[in-house]
Design a protein around this motif. Structure first.
Motif, mmCIF file in Angstrom:
data_model
loop_
_atom_site.group_PDB
_atom_site.id
_atom_site.type_symbol
_atom_site.label_atom_id
_atom_site.label_comp_id
_atom_site.label_asym_id
_atom_site.label_seq_id
_atom_site.Cartn_x
_atom_site.Cartn_y
_atom_site.Cartn_z
ATOM 1 N N ALA A 266 0.816 -1.216 0.000
ATOM 2 C CA ALA A 266 0.000 0.000 0.000
ATOM 3 C C ALA A 266 0.847 1.263 0.000
ATOM 4 O O ALA A 266 0.515 2.242 -0.659
ATOM 5 C CB ALA A 266 -0.932 -0.007 1.203
ATOM 6 N N ASN A 267 1.977 1.256 0.735
ATOM 7 C CA ASN A 267 2.763 2.493 0.821
ATOM 8 C C ASN A 267 3.325 2.889 -0.538
ATOM 9 O O ASN A 267 3.476 4.065 -0.845
ATOM 10 C CB ASN A 267 3.895 2.349 1.842
ATOM 11 N N GLU A 268 3.644 1.892 -1.393
ATOM 12 C CA GLU A 268 4.184 2.204 -2.711
ATOM 13 C C GLU A 268 3.092 2.755 -3.631
ATOM 14 O O GLU A 268 3.346 3.630 -4.453
ATOM 15 C CB GLU A 268 4.838 0.966 -3.312
ATOM 16 N N VAL A 269 1.876 2.246 -3.490
ATOM 17 C CA VAL A 269 0.768 2.750 -4.301
ATOM 18 C C VAL A 269 0.427 4.172 -3.878
ATOM 19 O O VAL A 269 0.193 5.045 -4.719
ATOM 20 C CB VAL A 269 -0.465 1.829 -4.167
ATOM 21 N N VAL A 270 0.415 4.407 -2.576
ATOM 22 C CA VAL A 270 0.148 5.762 -2.076
ATOM 23 C C VAL A 270 1.202 6.731 -2.607
ATOM 24 O O VAL A 270 0.903 7.880 -2.942
ATOM 25 C CB VAL A 270 0.127 5.766 -0.527
ATOM 26 N N GLU A 271 2.453 6.244 -2.719
ATOM 27 C CA GLU A 271 3.533 7.060 -3.264
ATOM 28 C C GLU A 271 3.191 7.536 -4.679
ATOM 29 O O GLU A 271 3.443 8.673 -5.051
ATOM 30 C CB GLU A 271 4.823 6.236 -3.291
ATOM 31 N N ILE A 272 2.611 6.628 -5.480
ATOM 32 C CA ILE A 272 2.220 6.996 -6.843
ATOM 33 C C ILE A 272 1.146 8.076 -6.799
ATOM 34 O O ILE A 272 1.214 9.077 -7.505
ATOM 35 C CB ILE A 272 1.700 5.760 -7.613
ATOM 36 N N PHE A 273 0.132 7.862 -5.953
ATOM 37 C CA PHE A 273 -0.975 8.815 -5.863
ATOM 38 C C PHE A 273 -0.503 10.207 -5.423
ATOM 39 O O PHE A 273 -1.029 11.218 -5.878
ATOM 40 C CB PHE A 273 -2.035 8.315 -4.875
ATOM 41 N N THR A 274 0.478 10.240 -4.524
ATOM 42 C CA THR A 274 0.922 11.528 -3.982
ATOM 43 C C THR A 274 2.040 12.158 -4.801
ATOM 44 O O THR A 274 2.136 13.377 -4.891
ATOM 45 C CB THR A 274 1.400 11.356 -2.526
ATOM 46 N N GLU A 275 2.896 11.311 -5.419
ATOM 47 C CA GLU A 275 4.070 11.826 -6.113
ATOM 48 C C GLU A 275 3.760 12.293 -7.527
ATOM 49 O O GLU A 275 4.179 13.375 -7.938
ATOM 50 C CB GLU A 275 5.165 10.746 -6.151
ATOM 51 N N PHE A 276 3.010 11.489 -8.289
ATOM 52 C CA PHE A 276 2.776 11.813 -9.692
ATOM 53 C C PHE A 276 2.069 13.150 -9.896
ATOM 54 O O PHE A 276 2.410 13.885 -10.815
ATOM 55 C CB PHE A 276 2.009 10.673 -10.375
ATOM 56 N N PRO A 277 1.055 13.504 -9.074
ATOM 57 C CA PRO A 277 0.407 14.813 -9.283
ATOM 58 C C PRO A 277 1.346 15.996 -9.069
ATOM 59 O O PRO A 277 1.066 17.101 -9.553
ATOM 60 C CB PRO A 277 -0.726 14.806 -8.240
ATOM 61 N N GLU A 278 2.454 15.784 -8.345
ATOM 62 C CA GLU A 278 3.379 16.879 -8.054
ATOM 63 C C GLU A 278 4.566 16.933 -9.002
ATOM 64 O O GLU A 278 5.288 17.928 -9.041
ATOM 65 C CB GLU A 278 3.892 16.750 -6.607
ATOM 66 N N LEU A 279 4.792 15.877 -9.760
ATOM 67 C CA LEU A 279 5.978 15.807 -10.607
ATOM 68 C C LEU A 279 5.827 16.664 -11.859
ATOM 69 O O LEU A 279 4.804 16.617 -12.539
ATOM 70 C CB LEU A 279 6.254 14.353 -11.021
ATOM 71 N N GLU A 280 6.873 17.423 -12.164
ATOM 72 C CA GLU A 280 6.900 18.201 -13.393
ATOM 73 C C GLU A 280 7.256 17.269 -14.547
ATOM 74 O O GLU A 280 8.177 16.463 -14.456
ATOM 75 C CB GLU A 280 7.932 19.323 -13.294
#
Length: 585
Positions: A266-280
């Motif tokens: 779950a922590n890796e999936v949450v990383e995708i949800f939180t990281e991708f919207p912020e990545l340029e």
């Protein structure tokens, strides 16, 4: 009249249903339990009994409860608005759901009914079209989303009319077609397609072998993958599979990115949800999430639901490929998908194969990987799906069935080594065990000879040979000790270390080093091989160690500097001076 049935047996999320009419393999049905409709898929038929896997918890389901068959297979809804969405394996829009834990039997529509899209016609009255022909396009987060003739249409159709340029919802009619019988058929922006049937509206032609730049040096240089190619990343826990997939997603030359989080922690999936919207996004200047779709299994879905997510993700990728776009599909991890297959196979009491996986596991994996590829569309345009999956073998055992079955079909093998991960050599791809079968194709050799250099593959093979020799001498040094081997052994080992530190290792947190264009990779590989070919004069193994550590430090500073900038040239000059000090004329 639709087929109905009654629940006759329950084995966790495998339910046996006695049907009162015809039922098809992979057909969807709904178990009505306590006022809640639970979605399930038929996975086996035996006489009147249909064995269905339920995509929800079966807690509270009782014998003789009613079952309604839908008359269609598990399918996805296709249309504008898929990009930047977070879906589960059944294509429910997770952002529309309430609460931390999803309610059982709560299904949401994947598209936006009310949003208006600016439509531009591409076809005109009188055109002859067929399935997947482009009727028009809308702008979806900067991507040209083609509105196509539905894939289910058979034969040729004549365009009677196409809507004028303007704003329409996905349900508005945008074209009227006439079939061979003279019947008018209205088409909007929505279509449906079963996830376990490949979208094949394209022409069979010899495929080109175009390098897919990922920005990851150990991939692009040593074991490249091509556009429309397949690869997989096996490795033990903590070796960096997910991080490597994230890096490829951010940097690869692809138009669309689809991430299938089919059972990872779950922590890796949450990383995708939180990281991708912020990545340029370096390619568009916008956010990476705007050209990304995430398919994630939710924690309260049964293990078997992992199977649906990979098929849903692949079908979405095929949809965008039919628009002439380059799709990159990342599945993390296909081992969880295989475990779902094993679980249902065991409950069906089928004859088990190795490690209790289904006997047909290699065929299932092969048919899935075969859906990736580079295609020529009916209109002459091209599209592609590049598929990279990860495999999580228990204990890092690369001889287990999922890894072995995947090796037979995937053309690139990126083995993550525990030893490299433990020594913080990231990406932890083992340069000796990994391979790319695309290097064996004369078409690929000809292609890289044109875009990079005619001697490029010779340089790559030379680097691999040096790495192998370095590994062999390291093992001998370990056994015999530093003083027990000639100085030449230390030189050979440290030359391989230069390639390891400068070409194989990469800093994902550095804005420059995180992604390396192929031009820079060629320049650095040539430079590194020059020092490897040079003969040096050393008095002791300590001299060797100290000398090459200085050289590696200067090379690393070059990796952290803008290519051919003043800073880069300064470190390169210092390196050249260092080489001249010890070079044997």
């Amino acid at each position: 009249m639709s087929t109905k049935g009654k629940v006759k047996g329950i084995i966790s999320n495998l339910v046996i249903v006695e049907a009162d009419g015809p039922v098809s393999q992979n057909e969807i049905c709904f178990i009505v339990s306590g006022g809640t409709r639970l979605m399930a898929e038929v996975i086996k038929i035996n006489g009147q009994n249909a064995f269905v896997q339920v995509f929800e918890s079966t807690t509270g389901v009782k014998i003789n409860e009613e079952v309604e068959f839908a008359g269609h297979m598990l399918e996805v809804t296709l249309g504008p608005g898929i990009l930047s969405k977070n879906y589960d394996g059944l294509q429910n829009d997770l952002d529309k759901m309430d609460g931390v834990f999803l309610k059982r039997g709560d299904y949401t529509y994947p598209l936006d009914h009310d949003k208006k899209w600016h439509f531009k016609p591409l076809a005109k009255a009188g055109d002859i079209v067929e399935a997947a022909s482009w009727l028009g396009e809308v702008d979806e987060n900067g991507m040209p989303h083609k509105i196509m003739v539905p894939f289910v249409f058979k034969g040729k159709y004549t365009v009677k009319s196409v809507s004028d340029e303007g704003d329409y919802t996905v349900e508005n009619t945008i074209a009227t077609l006439v079939d061979s019988n003279g019947k008018d058929i209205k088409v909007n922006m929505i279509q449906k397609w079963p996830v376990k049937v490949a979208i094949t509206a394209y022409k069979e032609k010899p495929r080109p072998f175009k390098l897919l730049e990922t920005g990851v040096r150990t991939i692009d240089t040593l074991n490249p993958i091509v556009e429309g190619g397949t690869g997989f990343i096996p490795g033990p826990f903590g070796a960096g599979k997910t991080v490597l997939q994230h890096a490829i997603s951010k940097q690869a030359e692809a138009d669309i990115v689809i991430v299938a989080a089919c059972g990872e922690r779950a922590n890796e999936v949450v990383e995708i949800f939180t990281e991708f919207p912020e990545l340029e996004d370096a390619r568009t200047g916008k956010k990476l999430i705007e050209r990304t779709t995430i398919i994630a299994n939710t924690s309260n879905m049964p293990v078997a639901a992992r199977e649906a997510s990979v098929y849903t993700a692949m079908t979405l990728a095929e949809y965008y490929r039919s628009m002439g776009l380059r799709a990159l599909l990342m599945a993390d991890s296909t081992s969880r998908w295989a475990q779902a297959l094993r679980e249902m196979s065991n409950r069906l009491e089928e004859l088990p194969g190795p490690d209790a996986f289904p006997m047909d596991l290699p065929a299932v994996i092969s048919s899935f990987y075969a859906r990736a590829g580079y295609v020529y569309l009916n209109n002459g345009e091209t599209g592609s799906i590049t598929f990279i999956g990860t495999v999580s073998p228990a204990g890092g055992n690369l001889k287990e069935p999922v890894t072995e079955s995947t090796k037979k079909v995937a053309r690139c093998f990126y083995a993550l080594a525990q030893g490299r991960a433990d020594s913080k050599r990231y990406p932890a791809i083992d340069p000796i065990d990994s391979y790319s079968k695309y290097l064996e194709y004369p078409e690929f050799s000809e292609y890289v000879g044109k875009i990079i250099s005619e001697t490029w593959l010779d340089l790559v093979n030379e680097a691999k040979t040096i790495l192998l020799r370095g590994k062999e001498t390291y093992e001998q040094i370990n056994i015999l000790g530093d003083d027990g081997v000639p100085i030449d052994y230390h030189v050979t080992y440290w030359k391989s270390e230069v390639i390891d530190f400068i070409v194989l290792q990469q800093d994902a947190f550095d804005s420059i080093d995180q992604s390396t264009p192929i031009e820079r990779q060629q320049y650095m590989l040539t430079s590194v091989l020059d020092i490897c070919r040079t003969s040096f004069d050393f008095d002791s193994f300590n001299d060797v160690t100290n000398y090459f550590k200085k050289a590696i430090n200067l090379y690393k500073q070059m990796n952290y500097s803008e290519f051919k900038s003043e800073k880069f040239n300064k470190f390169e000059q210092e390196l050249n001076d260092l080489i001249a000090e010890r070079r044997i004329a």
